[in-house]
Design a protein around this motif. Structure first.
Motif, PDB file in Angstrom:
ATOM      1  N   PRO A 191       0.741  -1.185  -0.026  1.00 32.39           N
ATOM      2  CA  PRO A 191       0.119  -0.043   0.123  1.00 32.39           C
ATOM      3  C   PRO A 191       0.730   1.265  -0.094  1.00 32.39           C
ATOM      4  O   PRO A 191       1.725   1.285   0.522  1.00 32.39           O
ATOM      5  N   ASN A 192       0.294   2.135  -0.711  1.00 34.63           N
ATOM      6  CA  ASN A 192       1.041   3.697  -0.668  1.00 34.63           C
ATOM      7  C   ASN A 192       2.275   3.696  -1.399  1.00 34.63           C
ATOM      8  O   ASN A 192       2.782   4.886  -1.399  1.00 34.63           O
ATOM      9  N   VAL A 193       2.607   2.764  -2.037  1.00 35.69           N
ATOM     10  CA  VAL A 193       4.023   3.054  -2.889  1.00 35.69           C
ATOM     11  C   VAL A 193       3.693   3.731  -4.122  1.00 35.69           C
ATOM     12  O   VAL A 193       4.683   4.318  -4.662  1.00 35.69           O
ATOM     13  N   GLY A 194       2.197   3.674  -4.669  1.00 36.00           N
ATOM     14  CA  GLY A 194       1.834   4.503  -5.731  1.00 36.00           C
ATOM     15  C   GLY A 194       1.459   3.768  -6.801  1.00 36.00           C
ATOM     16  O   GLY A 194       1.535   4.207  -8.268  1.00 36.00           O
ATOM     17  N   LYS A 195       0.840   2.524  -6.691  1.00 35.42           N
ATOM     18  CA  LYS A 195       0.426   1.599  -7.898  1.00 35.42           C
ATOM     19  C   LYS A 195      -0.684   2.279  -8.577  1.00 35.42           C
ATOM     20  O   LYS A 195      -0.783   2.352  -9.760  1.00 35.42           O
ATOM     21  N   SER A 196      -1.877   3.129  -7.760  1.00 34.33           N
ATOM     22  CA  SER A 196      -2.971   3.594  -8.482  1.00 34.33           C
ATOM     23  C   SER A 196      -2.340   4.675  -9.256  1.00 34.33           C
ATOM     24  O   SER A 196      -2.882   5.042 -10.297  1.00 34.33           O
ATOM     25  N   SER A 197      -1.516   5.658  -8.527  1.00 35.01           N
ATOM     26  CA  SER A 197      -1.006   6.857  -9.157  1.00 35.01           C
ATOM     27  C   SER A 197      -0.166   6.309 -10.638  1.00 35.01           C
ATOM     28  O   SER A 197      -0.408   7.044 -11.447  1.00 35.01           O
ATOM     29  N   LEU A 198       0.369   5.350 -10.501  1.00 35.62           N
ATOM     30  CA  LEU A 198       1.176   4.963 -11.700  1.00 35.62           C
ATOM     31  C   LEU A 198       0.213   4.393 -12.871  1.00 35.62           C
ATOM     32  O   LEU A 198       0.154   4.724 -13.949  1.00 35.62           O
ATOM     33  N   TRP A 307      10.595   9.234  -7.213  1.00 31.84           N
ATOM     34  CA  TRP A 307      11.894   9.870  -7.486  1.00 31.84           C
ATOM     35  C   TRP A 307      11.781  11.266  -7.536  1.00 31.84           C
ATOM     36  O   TRP A 307      12.767  11.822  -7.180  1.00 31.84           O
ATOM     37  N   ASP A 308      10.658  11.933  -7.894  1.00 30.05           N
ATOM     38  CA  ASP A 308      10.701  13.227  -7.643  1.00 30.05           C
ATOM     39  C   ASP A 308      10.935  13.608  -6.234  1.00 30.05           C
ATOM     40  O   ASP A 308      11.556  14.735  -5.999  1.00 30.05           O
ATOM     41  N   LEU A 309      10.692  13.163  -5.332  1.00 28.78           N
ATOM     42  CA  LEU A 309      10.981  13.393  -3.781  1.00 28.78           C
ATOM     43  C   LEU A 309      12.178  13.253  -3.579  1.00 28.78           C
ATOM     44  O   LEU A 309      13.114  14.139  -2.836  1.00 28.78           O
ATOM     45  N   SER A 353       8.641   8.960 -11.745  1.00 30.30           N
ATOM     46  CA  SER A 353       7.631   9.518 -10.634  1.00 30.30           C
ATOM     47  C   SER A 353       6.210   9.469 -11.183  1.00 30.30           C
ATOM     48  O   SER A 353       5.939  10.153 -12.402  1.00 30.30           O
ATOM     49  N   ALA A 354       5.457   8.769 -10.561  1.00 27.88           N
ATOM     50  CA  ALA A 354       4.086   8.612 -11.055  1.00 27.88           C
ATOM     51  C   ALA A 354       3.404   9.976 -11.142  1.00 27.88           C
ATOM     52  O   ALA A 354       2.652  10.396 -11.874  1.00 27.88           O
ATOM     53  N   LYS A 355       3.638  10.760  -9.944  1.00 26.71           N
ATOM     54  CA  LYS A 355       2.861  11.776  -9.486  1.00 26.71           C
ATOM     55  C   LYS A 355       3.314  12.883 -10.735  1.00 26.71           C
ATOM     56  O   LYS A 355       2.180  13.565 -11.006  1.00 26.71           O
TER      57      LYS A 355
HETATM   58  P1  GDP Z   1      -1.123   2.629  -3.837  1.00 21.20           P
HETATM   59  O1  GDP Z   1      -1.521   2.295  -2.481  1.00 21.20           O
HETATM   60  O2  GDP Z   1       0.184   2.092  -4.078  1.00 21.20           O
HETATM   61  O3  GDP Z   1      -2.069   2.460  -5.031  1.00 21.20           O
HETATM   62  O4  GDP Z   1      -0.651   4.163  -3.700  1.00 21.20           O
HETATM   63  P2  GDP Z   1      -1.179   5.514  -4.249  1.00 21.20           P
HETATM   64  O5  GDP Z   1      -0.924   5.545  -5.819  1.00 21.20           O
HETATM   65  O6  GDP Z   1      -2.760   5.522  -3.691  1.00 21.20           O
HETATM   66  O7  GDP Z   1      -0.463   6.602  -3.741  1.00 21.20           O
HETATM   67  C1  GDP Z   1      -0.264   6.878  -2.061  1.00 21.20           C
HETATM   68  C2  GDP Z   1       0.307   8.171  -1.993  1.00 21.20           C
HETATM   69  O8  GDP Z   1       1.688   8.258  -2.642  1.00 21.20           O
HETATM   70  C3  GDP Z   1      -0.421   9.141  -2.474  1.00 21.20           C
HETATM   71  O9  GDP Z   1      -0.679  10.154  -1.681  1.00 21.20           O
HETATM   72  C4  GDP Z   1       0.140   9.764  -3.847  1.00 21.20           C
HETATM   73  O10 GDP Z   1      -0.070  10.916  -4.195  1.00 21.20           O
HETATM   74  C5  GDP Z   1       1.516   9.664  -3.457  1.00 21.20           C
HETATM   75  N1  GDP Z   1       2.559   9.381  -4.665  1.00 21.20           N
HETATM   76  C6  GDP Z   1       2.273   8.417  -5.642  1.00 21.20           C
HETATM   77  N2  GDP Z   1       3.298   8.206  -6.709  1.00 21.20           N
HETATM   78  C7  GDP Z   1       3.871   9.333  -6.281  1.00 21.20           C
HETATM   79  C8  GDP Z   1       5.220  10.208  -6.865  1.00 21.20           C
HETATM   80  O11 GDP Z   1       5.548   9.698  -7.783  1.00 21.20           O
HETATM   81  N3  GDP Z   1       5.630  11.065  -6.240  1.00 21.20           N
HETATM   82  C9  GDP Z   1       4.841  11.576  -5.051  1.00 21.20           C
HETATM   83  N4  GDP Z   1       5.805  12.525  -4.665  1.00 21.20           N
HETATM   84  N5  GDP Z   1       3.886  11.037  -4.472  1.00 21.20           N
HETATM   85  C10 GDP Z   1       3.525  10.003  -5.163  1.00 21.20           C
END
Ligand code: GDP
Length: 497
Positions: A191-198, A307-309, A353-355
């Motif tokens: 969770p929260n690694v950014g799967k949905s964002s990606l 990676w943006d962070l 960076s998914a974001k």
């Molecule tokens: P999931 O649980 O793996 O699907 O994670 P989410 O996609 O919901 O992302 C979890 C949090 O990480 C969210 O607050 C996103 O905005 C943030 N996030 C995801 N990808 C990135 C990224 O590439 N850069 C940054 N700075 N934040 C990200």
């Protein structure tokens, strides 16, 4: 339909009947014909007659490991090992006997061991140098093999005919139909690694086609992705996007890592993308996931997300402690991911960076490349050369008092790669050694991230059918080639904060 695997013809028989003469005679013809063809490899005991048809002299198999016994007993044991492994390894067996000396006790032993497989045996009555050479045909025919041939390997009698018969066994070159199967990609991670964002970043600016609507929910189970890159358009199917959304919506209590769920998703996928968090590094949960992926035999691409962070930390005065530049930090990340995921074959890594939608195309490029690699069929002589090289570099430990030896290996599967290794003992070959071989193969064939499975076959086990690792069973066991609980998360967050 994919290309065919190589077929093997094994030459067996007691010493001095002319096995290696026959091998050379058959191979010489081949060499004469395809003399300047590049890539035709020749080993002392393995050669390609034509593409995909291997000739193997089993003469050296089984010899040299048994000590302190009478010569006869040694030979009998060696010959038995040769015959049993040849039966396992080969589609066709040439059982060579000496036409001039008649049938010996060892010949009878070989014949006995081959009887159950007589359909694939041709009896080769050798050393009949001239048409007039007298020999007791009946004595040989009483060995009970319907297919037989009289030859002289040394004087080139009957070789051409035998060779032509053997060539008929060559696997047909199948024309691959131009199937346009869209590869399925699973995006996995804790969770929260950014799967949905990606997933969303990949889908955002691009055409989204809902390809599969589940009956019970409005969420798409998989979506077709068409991503217009700089030079090409990538087409994939993203599997389990419903699961992703659902888990994100409901919150962390439901986002429990589930082996079953992961396996289910992986089953549908052609490639697994494991997303990790750049600043957190590889955690034990990430390793568990990577272990699951490895176990199911799917190729792995690692995404180092957010990676943006990391990049932002190197803009101002204050950097990530211990690192002067972002490049330095990237190197450290790379190394620590590699060592944390030591049980994979060196998965390609993409920093993105998914974001910010940065470097997404690099990911798709890797996914496409690794997807295609899974269908490779490697030339058997090259596989055997590589194996002996790897063995010389790192001689495996003497597991049961015997020197470990592999006589011959062939590829038997793709997606994932399977190899059968015919050796003097299969028991006790450790995971460490299998991992070492996998890495060596992945490096040599340039396909890091794709798992290799090795199945060791030896005489005592008398295996008649290949036992493939149970890819999807859920017996509550830990993956054999999986992460160890003792492995710590790698680059530590402490350093970063
Ligand atoms: P999931 O649980 O793996 O699907 O994670 P989410 O996609 O919901 O992302 C979890 C949090 O990480 C969210 O607050 C996103 O905005 C943030 N996030 C995801 N990808 C990135 C990224 O590439 N850069 C940054 N700075 N934040 C990200």
């Amino acid at each position: 339909m994919s290309a065919s695997f190589a077929k093997t013809i094994a030459i067996v028989g007691r010493p001095n009947v002319g096995k290696s003469r026959l091998f050379n005679a058959l191979v010489k013809k081949r060499v004469a014909i395809v003399h300047d063809k590049p890539g035709v490899t020749r080993d002392p005991n393995i050669a390609e007659l034509v593409a995909g048809l291997l000739l193997v002299d089993t003469g050296g198999w089984g010899l040299g490991q048994i000590k302190g016994q009478e010569k006869e007993a040694v030979l009998a044991a060696a010959v038995e090992e040769q015959v049993e492994l040849a039966v396992e390894a080969a589609e066709k067996i040439l059982f060579v006997v000496d036409g001039r000396t008649g049938v010996s006790a060892l010949d009878h032993q070989v014949a006995r061991n081959l009887r159950a497989h007589k359909d694939k045996v041709t009896l080769i009555i050798n050393k009949i140098d001239e048409a007039e050479t007298a020999f007791d045909e009946g004595e040989f025919l009483r060995l009970g093999f319907a297919s037989w041939q009289v030859i002289s390997a040394e004087h080139d009698r009957g070789i051409e005919g035998l060779r032509n018969t053997l060539l008929k066994l060559a696997p047909k070159v199948e024309k691959k139909p131009e199937e346009k199967k869209v590869p399925a990609v699973a995006i996995l991670g804790r969770p929260n690694v950014g799967k949905s964002s990606l997933t969303n970043a990949l889908l955002k600016k691009n055409k989204v086609i809902v390809s599969d609507i589940s009956g019970t929910t409005r969420d798409p189970v998989s979506v077709d992705l068409e991503f217009v890159g700089r030079k090409e358009t990538y087409r994939f199917k993203l599997v389990d996007t419903a699961g992703l959304r659902h888990r994100t919506k409901v919150g962390s209590s439901v986002e429990v890592f589930s082996q079953m769920r992961t396996r289910e998703v992986l089953q549908k996928a052609d490639v697994a993308v494991l997303v990790i968090d750049a600043l957190e590094g590889v955690t034990s949960q990430d390793k568990l996931l990577a272990g699951e992926i490895q176990k199911t035999g799917k190729p792995l691409v690692v995404v180092v997300n957010k990676w943006d962070l990391a990049a932002a930390r190197f803009v101002g005065e204050e950097t990530i402690e211990g690192y002067q530049t972002l490049q330095e930090f990237e190197m450290a990340c790379r190394e620590s991911v590699e060592s944390a995921l030591f049980f994979t074959t060196g998965a390609p890594m993409v920093f993105l960076s998914a974001k910010e939608s940065l470097n997404l195309e690099a990911l798709l490029k890797e996914v496409k490349k690794i997807e295609a690699q899974q269908d490779k069929i490697f030339p058997t002589p090259e596989v055997n050369k590589l194996l002996s090289k790897l063995f010389w570099k790192n001689v495996p430990r003497n597991v049961s008092g015997k020197m470990f030896k592999v006589y011959y290996a062939t590829q038997t599967g793709t997606r994932p790669y399977y190899f059968r290794l015919f050796c003097n003992q299969a028991v006790g070959v450790g995971d460490d050694f299998k991992r070492y071989l996998s890495k060596g193969f992945a490096e040599h064939f340039n396909c890091g991230g794709v798992p290799f499975f090795f199945h060791f076959v030896s005489k005592p086990r008398r295996e008649k059918t290949e036992v493939k690792p149970d890819l999807y069973s859920n017996k509550g066991k830990r993956a054999k080639v999986g992460p160890k609980a003792s492995e710590r998360a790698t680059y530590s967050p402490k350093k970063i904060k």
